[in-house]
Design an enzyme around this catalytic site. Structure first.
Site, PDB file in Angstrom:
ATOM      1  N   GLY A   1      38.758  -7.988  33.560  1.00  0.00           N
ATOM      2  CA  GLY A   1      38.056  -8.705  34.620  1.00  0.00           C
ATOM      3  C   GLY A   1      36.574  -8.542  34.327  1.00  0.00           C
ATOM      4  O   GLY A   1      36.098  -7.412  34.179  1.00  0.00           O
ATOM      5  N   ALA A   2      35.884  -9.664  34.210  1.00  0.00           N
ATOM      6  CA  ALA A   2      34.490  -9.605  33.764  1.00  0.00           C
ATOM      7  C   ALA A   2      33.662  -8.643  34.623  1.00  0.00           C
ATOM      8  O   ALA A   2      32.905  -7.825  34.106  1.00  0.00           O
ATOM      9  CB  ALA A   2      33.891 -11.007  33.813  1.00  0.00           C
TER      10      ALA A   2
ATOM     11  N   LEU B   1      22.646 -14.900  22.014  1.00  0.00           N
ATOM     12  CA  LEU B   1      22.757 -15.736  20.812  1.00  0.00           C
ATOM     13  C   LEU B   1      23.860 -15.251  19.883  1.00  0.00           C
ATOM     14  O   LEU B   1      23.891 -15.639  18.716  1.00  0.00           O
ATOM     15  CB  LEU B   1      21.413 -15.745  20.065  1.00  0.00           C
ATOM     16  CG  LEU B   1      20.182 -16.152  20.896  1.00  0.00           C
ATOM     17  CD1 LEU B   1      18.909 -15.996  20.066  1.00  0.00           C
ATOM     18  CD2 LEU B   1      20.316 -17.590  21.381  1.00  0.00           C
ATOM     19  N   GLY B   2      24.735 -14.387  20.365  1.00  0.00           N
ATOM     20  CA  GLY B   2      25.856 -13.900  19.551  1.00  0.00           C
ATOM     21  C   GLY B   2      25.351 -13.155  18.330  1.00  0.00           C
ATOM     22  O   GLY B   2      24.552 -12.226  18.445  1.00  0.00           O
TER      23      GLY B   2
ATOM     24  N   ASP C   1      30.141  -8.919  28.919  1.00  0.00           N
ATOM     25  CA  ASP C   1      30.107  -7.972  30.047  1.00  0.00           C
ATOM     26  C   ASP C   1      29.424  -6.667  29.622  1.00  0.00           C
ATOM     27  O   ASP C   1      28.661  -6.081  30.387  1.00  0.00           O
ATOM     28  CB  ASP C   1      31.529  -7.668  30.541  1.00  0.00           C
ATOM     29  CG  ASP C   1      32.289  -8.943  30.844  1.00  0.00           C
ATOM     30  OD1 ASP C   1      31.651  -9.920  31.276  1.00  0.00           O
ATOM     31  OD2 ASP C   1      33.517  -8.973  30.625  1.00  0.00           O
TER      32      ASP C   1
ATOM     33  N   ASP D   1      38.729  -4.905  26.572  1.00  0.00           N
ATOM     34  CA  ASP D   1      37.421  -5.397  27.004  1.00  0.00           C
ATOM     35  C   ASP D   1      36.402  -4.278  27.179  1.00  0.00           C
ATOM     36  O   ASP D   1      35.212  -4.492  27.042  1.00  0.00           O
ATOM     37  CB  ASP D   1      37.540  -6.087  28.374  1.00  0.00           C
ATOM     38  CG  ASP D   1      38.384  -7.344  28.318  1.00  0.00           C
ATOM     39  OD1 ASP D   1      39.069  -7.568  27.314  1.00  0.00           O
ATOM     40  OD2 ASP D   1      38.342  -8.100  29.302  1.00  0.00           O
TER      41      ASP D   1
HETATM   42  O1  KDG Z   1      34.547 -11.362  30.043  1.00  0.00           O
HETATM   43  C1  KDG Z   1      35.831 -10.820  29.818  1.00  0.00           C
HETATM   44  C2  KDG Z   1      36.789 -11.502  30.729  1.00  0.00           C
HETATM   45  O2  KDG Z   1      36.943 -12.817  30.297  1.00  0.00           O
HETATM   46  C3  KDG Z   1      38.132 -10.848  30.770  1.00  0.00           C
HETATM   47  O3  KDG Z   1      38.024  -9.509  31.167  1.00  0.00           O
HETATM   48  C4  KDG Z   1      39.103 -11.520  31.655  1.00  0.00           C
HETATM   49  O4  KDG Z   1      37.930 -11.806  33.693  1.00  0.00           O
HETATM   50  C5  KDG Z   1      38.493 -12.303  32.759  1.00  0.00           C
HETATM   51  C6  KDG Z   1      38.564 -13.748  32.671  1.00  0.00           C
HETATM   52  O5  KDG Z   1      38.601 -14.355  33.730  1.00  0.00           O
HETATM   53  O6  KDG Z   1      38.588 -14.304  31.589  1.00  0.00           O
END
Ligand code: KDG
Length: 326
Positions: free
Chosen positions: A41-42, A233-234, A265, A304
Site C-alpha cells: 500500500g503506497a 526522473l527514475g 514511496d 515494497d
Molecule cells: O507504490 C507501491 C504501491 O503501488 C503498492 O504498494 C500497491 O498501493 C498499491 C497500489 O495501489 O498499487
C-alpha cells in the site's frame, strides 16, 4: 515546511493497504505454485519508510474485520507505525493484490480490491483527531481512484489538515488499472492546488500536462499552488523546484534491480524525513539526495518496503561508509 510546536506525530498518511502475495518464482503467475505473503500500500509503505528513519508516522485506513485486516494492522504496528485510528469495517473485505515477476521490466500487479473496506472511505469519515498532534499529511492519487467517494474524502482530508496548519504532500501515483485516463487526469489535477509538496514522476507529469520540458513541468505545477515540486526522473535522478531554485540530483548507483514497486514511496519517505528537519540552506539538496538513496535501495529488494534502511544504515550509505557485515 515549518514544524508545529508540540507535535507528537510527524506524518499522517491515509490510504488502502492490502495483503500482497508475491510468487517465489519468476514467470507467469498462472504457473506460480508458491507465494510469500506480505502487505503493501503506497501510503503505508511511506509510513514504514519514515518510521525506519526515526520519524513518527500514523497510518489511517480501513480494513475488513477479517484475518487479512489482522495481518495489515499487526504488520504495521510491528513496524512501529501508529494504527490506533485505523478502522475495521465488518461489512466489506480487506483487499489483496498479487505481483507477477516476468524477469524484466516492472512487475505486473493484479488487484482484488473492488468493494473493499477501504473503497468505502467517504468525506464523513475524515475526523479532526486524525491530524491531532501531527505536522504533515501525505496522500497519494491511489486513494481517490478506489471508490465513489474516496476522491472527496482525500480532498476533505487535505483541506482539514491545511486548515489547522499541517503541510501536505501529494504523490499522484497514477494507477491506470484503477480508473479511466480522463477521470484520473481530472481528479489528480484538481488535488494539486491542495498540496504544498507535489511529487510526480516524469511520466505522470506528461500524463497530466502533456509533453513539456522538465523546467516547464516545475513551473506549471508550482503555478497551480504547491510551493515545492519534485520531479522523479527514475534512472536519471530527480529535479526539485522550490522558490527560485532548481536543483538536479544525480541517481544513486543501483547494482541490480529486483522489484521496482515501492520505489516512489521510498523516495517520498526519504524526502519527507528531511523536510521535517528545521529549514537551512542545504535542506532541499539533502532531502533530494536522501529521497534518491531511498528509492535506489527499494528497487534492490523484493517487496515494497522490506529492504528499507534504518536511519544509521542510510547515514552510512550516504556518507560513503561501509557496513561491517562479518
Ligand atoms: O507504490 C507501491 C504501491 O503501488 C503498492 O504498494 C500497491 O498501493 C498499491 C497500489 O495501489 O498499487
Amino acid at each position: 515546511m515549518t514544524a508545529r510546536s508540540g507535535a507528537s506525530v510527524d506524518v499522517v498518511t491515509i490510504g488502502e493497504s492490502m495483503v500482497s502475495m508475491q510468487p517465489m518464482s519468476e514467470g507467469p503467475l498462472a504457473y506460480a505454485p508458491l507465494f510469500t505473503r506480505t502487505i503493501a500500500g503506497a501510503e503505508s509503505n511511506v509510513a514504514i519508510g519514515l518510521t525506519r528513519l526515526g520519524r513518527k508516522a500514523r497510518w489511517i485506513g480501513r480494513v475488513g474485520a477479517d484475518p487479512f485486516g489482522d495481518i495489515i494492522l499487526s504488520t504495521l504496528a510491528g513496524e512501529g507505525v501508529d494504527v490506533s485510528l485505523a478502522e475495521r469495517d465488518p461489512s466489506f473485505p480487506t483487499a489483496i493484490y498479487f505481483k507477477e515477476f516476468k524477469g524484466y521490466g516492472d512487475p505486473n500487479v493484479y488487484y482484488y480490491r473492488k468493494g473493499s473496506a477501504a473503497s468505502r472511505l467517504a468525506p464523513e469519515h475524515v475526523k479532526p483527531e486524525w491530524f491531532e498532534g501531527a505536522r504533515h499529511l501525505h496522500v497519494t492519487g491511489i486513494t481517490p481512484a478506489l471508490g465513489p467517494h474516496t476522491a472527496d474524502a482525500v480532498r476533505e482530508a487535505m483541506r482539514q489538515a491545511r486548515s489547522i496548519g499541517l503541510t501536505v504532500s501529494f504523490d499522484p501515483n497514477l494507477r491506470r488499472k484503477l480508473w479511466s485516463e480522463e477521470e484520473a487526469r481530472r481528479t489528480l489535477l484538481s488535488l494539486v492546488p491542495l498540496c504544498d509538496l507535489f511529487l510526480p514522476g516524469l511520466e505522470e507529469a506528461e500524463f497530466l500536462l502533456g509533453e513539456r520540458t522538465e523546467e516547464e513541468y516545475g513551473q506549471l505545477f508550482r503555478e497551480m499552488g504547491p510551493k515545492t515540486v519534485v520531479l522523479k526522473l527514475g534512472e536519471r535522478g530527480a529535479i526539485g523546484f522550490e522558490e527560485d531554485r532548481t536543483l538536479r540530483v544525480p541517481p544513486d548507483r543501483v547494482p541490480r534491480i529486483v522489484d521496482t514497486v515501492g520505489a516512489g514511496d521510498a523516495f517520498a519517505a526519504g524526502l519527507l524525513s528531511v523536510y521535517l528537519e528545521p529549514e537551512d540552506e542545504h535542506r532541499f539538496e539533502r532531502a533530494l539526495r536522501t529521497a534518491n538513496a531511498m528509492g535506489a535501495l527499494a528497487v534492490q529488494y523484493r517487496g515494497d518496503w522490506e529492504g528499507l534502511p534504518k536511519a544509521a544504515e542510510l547515514e552510512r550509505l550516504l556518507s560513503g561508509g561501509k557496513d561491517v557485515t562479518r
